[in-house]
Design a protein around this motif. Structure first.
Motif, PDB file in Angstrom:
ATOM      1  N   ASN A 387      39.178  38.651  46.919  1.00  0.00           N
ATOM      2  CA  ASN A 387      38.423  39.905  46.932  1.00  0.00           C
ATOM      3  C   ASN A 387      38.297  40.496  45.534  1.00  0.00           C
ATOM      4  N   GLN A 388      39.390  40.439  44.769  1.00  0.00           N
ATOM      5  CA  GLN A 388      39.364  40.988  43.415  1.00  0.00           C
ATOM      6  C   GLN A 388      38.407  40.198  42.521  1.00  0.00           C
ATOM      7  N   ARG A 389      38.432  38.883  42.655  1.00  0.00           N
ATOM      8  CA  ARG A 389      37.544  38.040  41.843  1.00  0.00           C
ATOM      9  C   ARG A 389      36.084  38.257  42.217  1.00  0.00           C
ATOM     10  N   VAL A 390      35.803  38.321  43.530  1.00  0.00           N
ATOM     11  CA  VAL A 390      34.421  38.450  43.986  1.00  0.00           C
ATOM     12  C   VAL A 390      33.866  39.833  43.669  1.00  0.00           C
ATOM     13  N   ALA A 391      34.719  40.843  43.676  1.00  0.00           N
ATOM     14  CA  ALA A 391      34.256  42.187  43.324  1.00  0.00           C
ATOM     15  C   ALA A 391      33.672  42.194  41.920  1.00  0.00           C
ATOM     16  N   GLY A 392      34.345  41.504  41.012  1.00  0.00           N
ATOM     17  CA  GLY A 392      33.825  41.414  39.655  1.00  0.00           C
ATOM     18  C   GLY A 392      32.609  40.520  39.553  1.00  0.00           C
ATOM     19  N   HIS A 393      32.625  39.432  40.305  1.00  0.00           N
ATOM     20  CA  HIS A 393      31.524  38.462  40.250  1.00  0.00           C
ATOM     21  C   HIS A 393      30.224  39.047  40.798  1.00  0.00           C
ATOM     22  N   LEU A 394      30.323  39.789  41.903  1.00  0.00           N
ATOM     23  CA  LEU A 394      29.126  40.330  42.551  1.00  0.00           C
ATOM     24  C   LEU A 394      28.823  41.772  42.137  1.00  0.00           C
ATOM     25  N   GLY A 395      29.744  42.374  41.398  1.00  0.00           N
ATOM     26  CA  GLY A 395      29.529  43.751  40.983  1.00  0.00           C
ATOM     27  C   GLY A 395      29.618  44.752  42.115  1.00  0.00           C
ATOM     28  N   CYS A 396      30.547  44.520  43.058  1.00  0.00           N
ATOM     29  CA  CYS A 396      30.713  45.457  44.177  1.00  0.00           C
ATOM     30  C   CYS A 396      32.063  46.170  44.075  1.00  0.00           C
ATOM     31  N   HIS A 397      32.289  47.108  44.927  1.00  0.00           N
ATOM     32  CA  HIS A 397      33.474  47.957  44.861  1.00  0.00           C
ATOM     33  C   HIS A 397      34.610  47.345  45.684  1.00  0.00           C
TER      34      HIS A 397
END
Length: 540
Positions: A387-397
């Motif tokens: 979740n932490q990695r994907v938040a940065g990758h997709l630009g979501c909260h």
């Protein structure tokens, strides 16, 4: 002694057609110690009465009473009386039991749905006083509910998608002369005024009631899912399962029968490969180590799925209780789940699949879940790290573990794991959790959406959490005027390909997902599903 009409309460079972020609004694359990008594010819029916050979015994608590008064108390004794009358009418055998007489019978000889089906055919559907249910949840739950007056099934909170009806009591419908009707599994119980000579006609009436389809008008949902209980059917299904294990059938899934804390899991292993720790439950690894020449249902029950946590603690479950396997037979689908076999109506299954087809795949392209080898152990990215990695990758909260206070739930809840600026609430769960974890995922998304829509205080608290994450994110959840049509609920399953994520869901997870989809769609939300495949970490 001449018989006269009396009100009697009878408990009845119906023998299977395979036993039409069997001797009466064959219907008794092998360890039944009984005396056989002949039925008087004047009654005019073919039958036999068996009385249990009982003896008086002092109750277990008698010794305590003796100690209290300082002597043996002679008046204390237990004696149970049991009897069973077997009657053959037009080639069909019925058993009438008295006392604990049902325990004298070989229950495998009798129709396992006779009691429940006959009760539903003879009851007024608005007169139910109690229902026994088996709810197919992450942890299957058995419950009995009683009403102060006759009521419909809806009053008892029956969920027709997950509840297996086990027993019911109520009053008769118009045209049925019985009183105080109850039925569960193989036993049908009722009261009526009768003469002994009327037993053949009563038996014929019972058979007629059992063969009716009247119950479908008000209780048709009971055929959706039924637990298989008779030993002969279970043995036959177990043999099919055994053949599948021997043939290493790819459709067998080994999963966990309960929910665990996934972030604390180091890996999984099996009885014959305990040193080979895997980050996910690898069914193929179990099947590859099974010897087809020696495997049996007993050995499958003895085999264990082991869970090792990050503290090197080890826990085990019987493989038999962990197997999920679907077996098609004509118009019936059988499923083993949590160590129990269930019978699922084909038309019900088709309805679930039709609803599942309405659920679209998410338009978001999610990165894969990373796997790698470390210290000679296979590892997989945790939900938190993903979740932490994907938040940065997709630009979501990132809202994972950001709990929001809620007065309408037993504890604070997550709004979601990831939130996009397009108001997509993404809930994430590893597929390795099997049916239990996935059902928890769908329930989590449903509760969050419902509370967000209906609870202003929750929205106010959610905005506080969002502001701490990112001041811009706060306004994604308006405190007033929230429109469900503006939001999309996305269920992301880690470890499964996007294209096959729906098809690969276990049956009970499909049931839970379609139920959540229908519930949230009716409230105006868009509901979608997605998968994220595993991929090797760069440099691993």
């Amino acid at each position: 002694m001449p018989d006269r009409t009396q009100y009697r309460y009878l408990n009845t079972l119906l023998a299977k057609t395979d036993y039409r020609e069997s001797d009466f004694r064959d219907f008794l359990s092998a360890d039944a110690r009984v005396t056989e008594l002949e039925v008087l010819e004047q009654h005019g029916f073919d039958g036999a009465l068996y009385i249990k050979n009982s003896q008086e015994k002092r109750p277990r608590w008698a010794q305590l009473v003796d100690s209290i008064v300082g002597r043996e108390v002679d008046q204390l004794s237990n004696k149970s009386s049991s009897a069973v009358l077997l009657v053959r009418v037009d080639g069909t055998v019925l058993a009438f039991t008295f006392g604990y007489g049902r325990f004298l019978l070989n229950i495998g000889c009798f129709e396992q749905d006779f009691g429940l089906k006959t009760a539903l055919n003879t009851l007024n559907h608005q007169s139910l006083r109690s229902v026994d249910l088996h709810t197919l949840e992450d942890q299957p739950i058995q419950k009995k509910s009683q009403a102060t007056r006759g009521s419909e099934a809806s009053v008892f909170g029956v969920d027709i998608f997950r509840d297996v009806l086990r027993a019911v009591t109520g009053s008769p419908r118009a045209g049925v002369a019985y009183k105080n009707i109850s039925g569960g599994d193989a036993v049908y119980s009722f009261g009526l005024e009768m003469l002994v000579e009327e037993l053949p006609q009563i038996a014929a009436d019972l058979l007629s009631y059992y063969e009716m389809e009247h119950y479908k008008d008000s209780f048709g949902w009971v055929d959706n899912i039924r637990r298989v209980k008779d030993s002969a059917s279970i043995s036959a299904l177990d043999e099919s399962l055994l053949d599948a294990v021997k043939g290493r059938d790819a459709s067998i899934v080994v999963t966990l029968p309960e929910i665990i804390e996934w972030d604390s899991v180091l890996g999984f292993s099996f009885t014959r490969s305990k040193r080979e720790l895997s980050p996910t439950i690898d069914t193929a690894k179990y099947l590859e180590n099974v010897d087809p020449d020696s495997v049996s249902i007993d050995s499958i029950r003895r085999d264990r799925l082991y869970i090792t946590d990050i503290h090197d603690n080890e826990f085990g479950h019987s493989i038999y209780n962990c197997i999920y396997f679907e077996l098609d037979s004509g118009d019936i689908k059988n499923v083993i789940f949590g160590g129990n076999w269930y019978e699922i109506d084909k038309s019900f299954m088709s309805g679930i699949d039709a609803t599942l087809a309405l659920i679209d795949l998410s338009d978001i392209v999610f990165p894969g879940v990373e796997i790698w080898e470390e210290d000679e152990k296979n590892k997989i990215e945790t939900e938190g790290d993903y979740n932490q990695r994907v938040a940065g990758h997709l630009g979501c909260h990132l809202l994972d573990k950001r709990l929001v206070k809620c007065s309408k739930t037993t504890s604070p809840i997550e709004l979601c794991d990831l939130l996009t600026d397009e108001k997509q609430l993404i809930h994430v769960k590893h597929r390795k959790g099997g049916s239990a974890g996935l059902s928890h995922l769908f329930a989590q998304g449903s509760v969050s959406a419902e509370v967000m829509l209906g609870d202003r205080a929750f929205r106010k608290e959610a905005r506080k959490v969002l502001r701490r994450v990112d001041p811009i994110a706060r306004d994604l959840v308006p405190i007033d005027g929230l429109k469900s049509a503006d939001f999309e609920i996305v269920f992301l399953i880690l470890g499964d390909a996007n294209a096959s994520v729906k098809e690969n869901l276990p049956f009970f997870s499909k049931v839970n997902l379609t139920r959540v989809y229908e519930n949230l769609s009716q409230r105006g939300f868009t509901v979608k599903i997605a998968g994220a495949e595993t991929l090797a970490r760069d440099g691993a």
